[in-house]
Design a protein around this motif. Structure first.
Motif, PDB file in Angstrom:
ATOM      1  N   GLY A  17       0.761  -1.199   0.093  1.00 28.73           N
ATOM      2  CA  GLY A  17       0.084  -0.109  -0.072  1.00 28.73           C
ATOM      3  C   GLY A  17       0.825   1.232  -0.146  1.00 28.73           C
ATOM      4  N   ASP A  18       0.132   2.451   0.081  1.00 29.47           N
ATOM      5  CA  ASP A  18       0.876   3.577   0.040  1.00 29.47           C
ATOM      6  C   ASP A  18       0.097   4.706   0.916  1.00 29.47           C
ATOM      7  N   GLU A  19       0.092   5.973   0.725  1.00 28.26           N
ATOM      8  CA  GLU A  19      -0.745   6.848   1.731  1.00 28.26           C
ATOM      9  C   GLU A  19      -2.079   7.008   1.246  1.00 28.26           C
ATOM     10  N   ASP A  20      -2.427   6.271   0.055  1.00 28.06           N
ATOM     11  CA  ASP A  20      -3.973   6.379  -0.111  1.00 28.06           C
ATOM     12  C   ASP A  20      -4.689   4.790   0.255  1.00 28.06           C
ATOM     13  N   GLY A  21      -3.789   4.235   0.863  1.00 23.25           N
ATOM     14  CA  GLY A  21      -4.426   2.880   1.517  1.00 23.25           C
ATOM     15  C   GLY A  21      -3.728   1.656   1.249  1.00 23.25           C
ATOM     16  N   ILE A  22      -4.387   0.718   1.842  1.00 28.53           N
ATOM     17  CA  ILE A  22      -3.870  -0.597   1.560  1.00 28.53           C
ATOM     18  C   ILE A  22      -4.297  -1.246   0.046  1.00 28.53           C
ATOM     19  N   THR A  23      -3.430  -1.720  -0.751  1.00 26.05           N
ATOM     20  CA  THR A  23      -3.968  -1.857  -2.125  1.00 26.05           C
ATOM     21  C   THR A  23      -3.944  -3.501  -2.008  1.00 26.05           C
ATOM     22  N   SER A  24      -3.102  -4.294  -1.597  1.00 24.22           N
ATOM     23  CA  SER A  24      -3.426  -5.650  -1.738  1.00 24.22           C
ATOM     24  C   SER A  24      -2.786  -6.302  -0.309  1.00 24.22           C
ATOM     25  N   VAL A  25      -3.339  -7.456   0.165  1.00 25.18           N
ATOM     26  CA  VAL A  25      -2.944  -8.466   1.097  1.00 25.18           C
ATOM     27  C   VAL A  25      -3.040  -9.645   0.625  1.00 25.18           C
ATOM     28  N   SER A  26      -2.037 -10.782   0.387  1.00 28.47           N
ATOM     29  CA  SER A  26      -2.134 -11.948  -0.154  1.00 28.47           C
ATOM     30  C   SER A  26      -1.106 -12.985   0.610  1.00 28.47           C
ATOM     31  N   VAL A  27      -1.801 -14.155   0.502  1.00 29.50           N
ATOM     32  CA  VAL A  27      -0.843 -15.174   1.117  1.00 29.50           C
ATOM     33  C   VAL A  27       0.168 -15.676  -0.242  1.00 29.50           C
ATOM     34  N   THR A  28       1.620 -15.393   0.325  1.00 32.21           N
ATOM     35  CA  THR A  28       2.558 -15.702  -0.878  1.00 32.21           C
ATOM     36  C   THR A  28       2.916 -17.114  -1.349  1.00 32.21           C
ATOM     37  N   LYS A  29       3.017 -17.189  -2.502  1.00 33.36           N
ATOM     38  CA  LYS A  29       3.111 -18.823  -2.803  1.00 33.36           C
ATOM     39  C   LYS A  29       4.518 -19.128  -2.950  1.00 33.36           C
ATOM     40  N   GLU A  30       5.390 -18.406  -2.705  1.00 27.62           N
ATOM     41  CA  GLU A  30       6.868 -18.392  -2.630  1.00 27.62           C
ATOM     42  C   GLU A  30       7.320 -18.750  -1.295  1.00 27.62           C
ATOM     43  N   SER A  31       7.767 -19.817  -1.144  1.00 26.09           N
ATOM     44  CA  SER A  31       8.390 -20.278   0.090  1.00 26.09           C
ATOM     45  C   SER A  31       9.785 -19.646   0.616  1.00 26.09           C
ATOM     46  N   SER A  32      10.110 -19.186  -0.422  1.00 29.35           N
ATOM     47  CA  SER A  32      11.557 -18.174  -0.176  1.00 29.35           C
ATOM     48  C   SER A  32      11.404 -16.818   0.342  1.00 29.35           C
ATOM     49  N   GLU A  33       9.816 -16.406   0.565  1.00 28.95           N
ATOM     50  CA  GLU A  33       9.846 -15.147   1.184  1.00 28.95           C
ATOM     51  C   GLU A  33      10.041 -15.270   2.692  1.00 28.95           C
ATOM     52  N   LYS A  34      10.918 -14.325   3.233  1.00 30.66           N
ATOM     53  CA  LYS A  34      10.947 -14.205   4.743  1.00 30.66           C
ATOM     54  C   LYS A  34      10.174 -13.044   5.315  1.00 30.66           C
ATOM     55  N   PRO A  35       9.753 -13.130   6.598  1.00 30.74           N
ATOM     56  CA  PRO A  35       9.151 -12.000   7.090  1.00 30.74           C
ATOM     57  C   PRO A  35      10.059 -10.817   7.165  1.00 30.74           C
ATOM     58  N   SER A  36       9.448  -9.520   7.007  1.00 34.11           N
ATOM     59  CA  SER A  36      10.040  -8.302   6.888  1.00 34.11           C
ATOM     60  C   SER A  36      10.593  -8.179   8.197  1.00 34.11           C
ATOM     61  N   THR A  37      11.754  -7.723   8.529  1.00 33.97           N
ATOM     62  CA  THR A  37      12.544  -7.499   9.735  1.00 33.97           C
ATOM     63  C   THR A  37      12.027  -5.898  10.026  1.00 33.97           C
ATOM     64  N   LYS A  38      11.560  -5.153   9.218  1.00 39.35           N
ATOM     65  CA  LYS A  38      11.388  -3.742   9.436  1.00 39.35           C
ATOM     66  C   LYS A  38      10.005  -3.596   8.594  1.00 39.35           C
ATOM     67  N   ILE A  39       8.769  -3.120   9.071  1.00 37.80           N
ATOM     68  CA  ILE A  39       7.501  -2.851   8.498  1.00 37.80           C
ATOM     69  C   ILE A  39       7.401  -1.566   8.038  1.00 37.80           C
ATOM     70  N   PRO A  40       7.318  -0.973   6.800  1.00 40.98           N
ATOM     71  CA  PRO A  40       7.161   0.497   6.573  1.00 40.98           C
ATOM     72  C   PRO A  40       6.055   1.047   7.404  1.00 40.98           C
ATOM     73  N   VAL A  41       6.170   2.297   7.741  1.00 39.98           N
ATOM     74  CA  VAL A  41       5.096   3.063   8.810  1.00 39.98           C
ATOM     75  C   VAL A  41       3.853   3.001   8.132  1.00 39.98           C
ATOM     76  N   ILE A  42       3.737   3.031   6.639  1.00 39.49           N
ATOM     77  CA  ILE A  42       2.315   3.110   5.977  1.00 39.49           C
ATOM     78  C   ILE A  42       1.558   1.938   6.251  1.00 39.49           C
ATOM     79  N   LEU A  43       2.437   0.530   6.504  1.00 40.94           N
ATOM     80  CA  LEU A  43       1.626  -0.597   6.639  1.00 40.94           C
ATOM     81  C   LEU A  43       1.679  -1.054   8.067  1.00 40.94           C
TER      82      LEU A  43
END
Length: 158
Positions: A17-43
């Motif tokens: 998302g951005d300053e206009d709001g959240i645009t998407s939330v989805s469960v990832t299909k990629e098992s290689s994706e790791k949780p973010s260590t830092k979440i952007p303020v907007i999210l």
């Protein structure tokens, strides 16, 4: 546009998302994706509310949303927001609430294109016979979400 990844009981979720709001939330299909260590303020609020939902401490979301879609898709997604936590509806009933029972296939298609996993609760729509039909995240996730939201929890006998 900012993106973060958070761990959920159903896999790694992507939230964008951005300053206009959240645009998407989805469960990832990629098992290689790791949780973010830092979440952007907007999210951060979106990530926190999703975590609260999975912990059983949230039954609705209070977020600024900005999904991309056609006018009809947005009308369907708005209707999905009216399905209470712990309840389900059918594709036919949803089409009727949209004003035309004949739009059932179009409504089901729009439901399947919902870009805001869990926040716009498309998992709460079931078949007229009570079956768990169609779910982009997999039927096992739909079942998990409905069980998670069920106010009557099955107790173990042993």
């Amino acid at each position: 546009m900012e993106t973060a990844y958070i761990e959920t009981p159903l896999g790694i979720a992507s939230i964008s998302g951005d300053e206009d709001g959240i645009t998407s939330v989805s469960v990832t299909k990629e098992s290689s994706e790791k949780p973010s260590t830092k979440i952007p303020v907007i999210l951060q609020d979106g990530a926190l509310q999703l975590q609260e939902y999975f912990q059983g401490n949230r039954t609705d979301f209070d977020l600024k949303l900005n999904p991309a879609g056609t006018d009809f898709q947005k009308k369907v997604w708005d209707e999905l927001l009216n399905i209470p936590f712990g309840k389900t509806t059918t594709y036919l009933d949803m089409a009727k609430r949209l004003g035309d029972p004949k739009c059932i296939r179009a409504a089901a298609s729009a439901n399947g294109k919902n870009p805001l996993w869990i926040i716009v609760p498309c998992h709460r729509v079931i078949g007229s016979d009570g079956s768990l039909t169609g779910y982009a995240g997999g039927l096992w996730r739909k079942k998990w979400l409905l069980d998670h939201e069920n106010p009557v929890k099955q107790q173990s006998l042993f």
